[in-house]
Design an enzyme around this catalytic site. Sequence first.
Site, mmCIF file in Angstrom:
data_model
loop_
_atom_site.group_PDB
_atom_site.id
_atom_site.type_symbol
_atom_site.label_atom_id
_atom_site.label_comp_id
_atom_site.label_asym_id
_atom_site.label_seq_id
_atom_site.Cartn_x
_atom_site.Cartn_y
_atom_site.Cartn_z
ATOM 1 N N MET A 72 0.801 -1.224 0.000
ATOM 2 C CA MET A 72 0.000 0.000 0.000
ATOM 3 C C MET A 72 0.835 1.274 0.000
ATOM 4 S SD MET A 72 -2.836 -1.315 -0.316
ATOM 5 C CE MET A 72 -3.481 -2.956 -0.116
ATOM 6 N N CYS A 73 2.143 1.159 -0.199
ATOM 7 C CA CYS A 73 2.995 2.352 -0.273
ATOM 8 C C CYS A 73 2.843 3.038 -1.626
ATOM 9 C CB CYS A 73 4.465 1.973 -0.082
ATOM 10 S SG CYS A 73 4.931 1.737 1.616
ATOM 11 N N HIS A 74 2.742 4.342 -1.589
ATOM 12 C CA HIS A 74 2.698 5.116 -2.823
ATOM 13 C C HIS A 74 4.105 5.225 -3.410
ATOM 14 C CE1 HIS A 74 -0.986 6.488 -0.815
ATOM 15 N NE2 HIS A 74 -1.428 6.796 -2.015
ATOM 16 N N MET A 108 8.499 4.485 5.408
ATOM 17 C CA MET A 108 8.686 3.114 4.915
ATOM 18 C C MET A 108 9.925 3.013 4.034
ATOM 19 S SD MET A 108 6.444 1.250 6.344
ATOM 20 C CE MET A 108 6.696 2.320 7.737
ATOM 21 N N GLU A 109 10.191 4.063 3.272
ATOM 22 C CA GLU A 109 11.369 4.067 2.404
ATOM 23 C C GLU A 109 12.654 4.050 3.230
ATOM 24 O OE1 GLU A 109 7.949 5.107 -0.016
ATOM 25 O OE2 GLU A 109 8.592 5.760 1.960
ATOM 26 N N ASP A 123 24.428 -10.986 4.211
ATOM 27 C CA ASP A 123 24.661 -11.868 3.067
ATOM 28 C C ASP A 123 26.133 -11.925 2.684
ATOM 29 O OD1 ASP A 123 23.866 -13.525 0.765
ATOM 30 O OD2 ASP A 123 24.441 -11.756 -0.397
#
Length: 152
Positions: A72-74, A108-109, A123
């Site tokens: 749901m992130c734009h 969120m970014e 990793d």
Amino acid sequence: MLTHVDEKGVKMVDVSDKKDVERICIAKGFIRLKPSTIEAITKKELIKGDVLTTAQVAGIMAVKNTSNIIPMCHPLPITSINVDFTVHEDNIEVEVRVKTTYKTGIEMEALTGVSVALLTIWDMVKAIEKDENGQYPNTEIYGIKVIGKIKK
């Protein structure tokens, strides 16, 4: 009232009526590693390459692709991304600062950038972090959080 759900199912919030605002978010997180791994990173002795530069690129790519992995992130017009590291004796701190001028926040970014940078470090060092049983008793990603948010 839920913003992402209605009687028809899920939806992306409509932000079209909101004004563009300059927004900055700073997030950070840590990865705990063996001191010998930290030393190998700082001396650039890992066979996979330069760990921090690779993690920096991965963090930037993650920020730019957040809307592709969080449903749901734009998609946001990112105007600036900084991925910085502080190397300590037994951990590496990753700090991501993201800037946009848009209608919705950029948390969120920033959090995605931190998370992916940390995962990239893991990793790249997993071969030397494993114990004799192939486990990771010392390796831990922790403390991922937003440490600052500015809305001008």
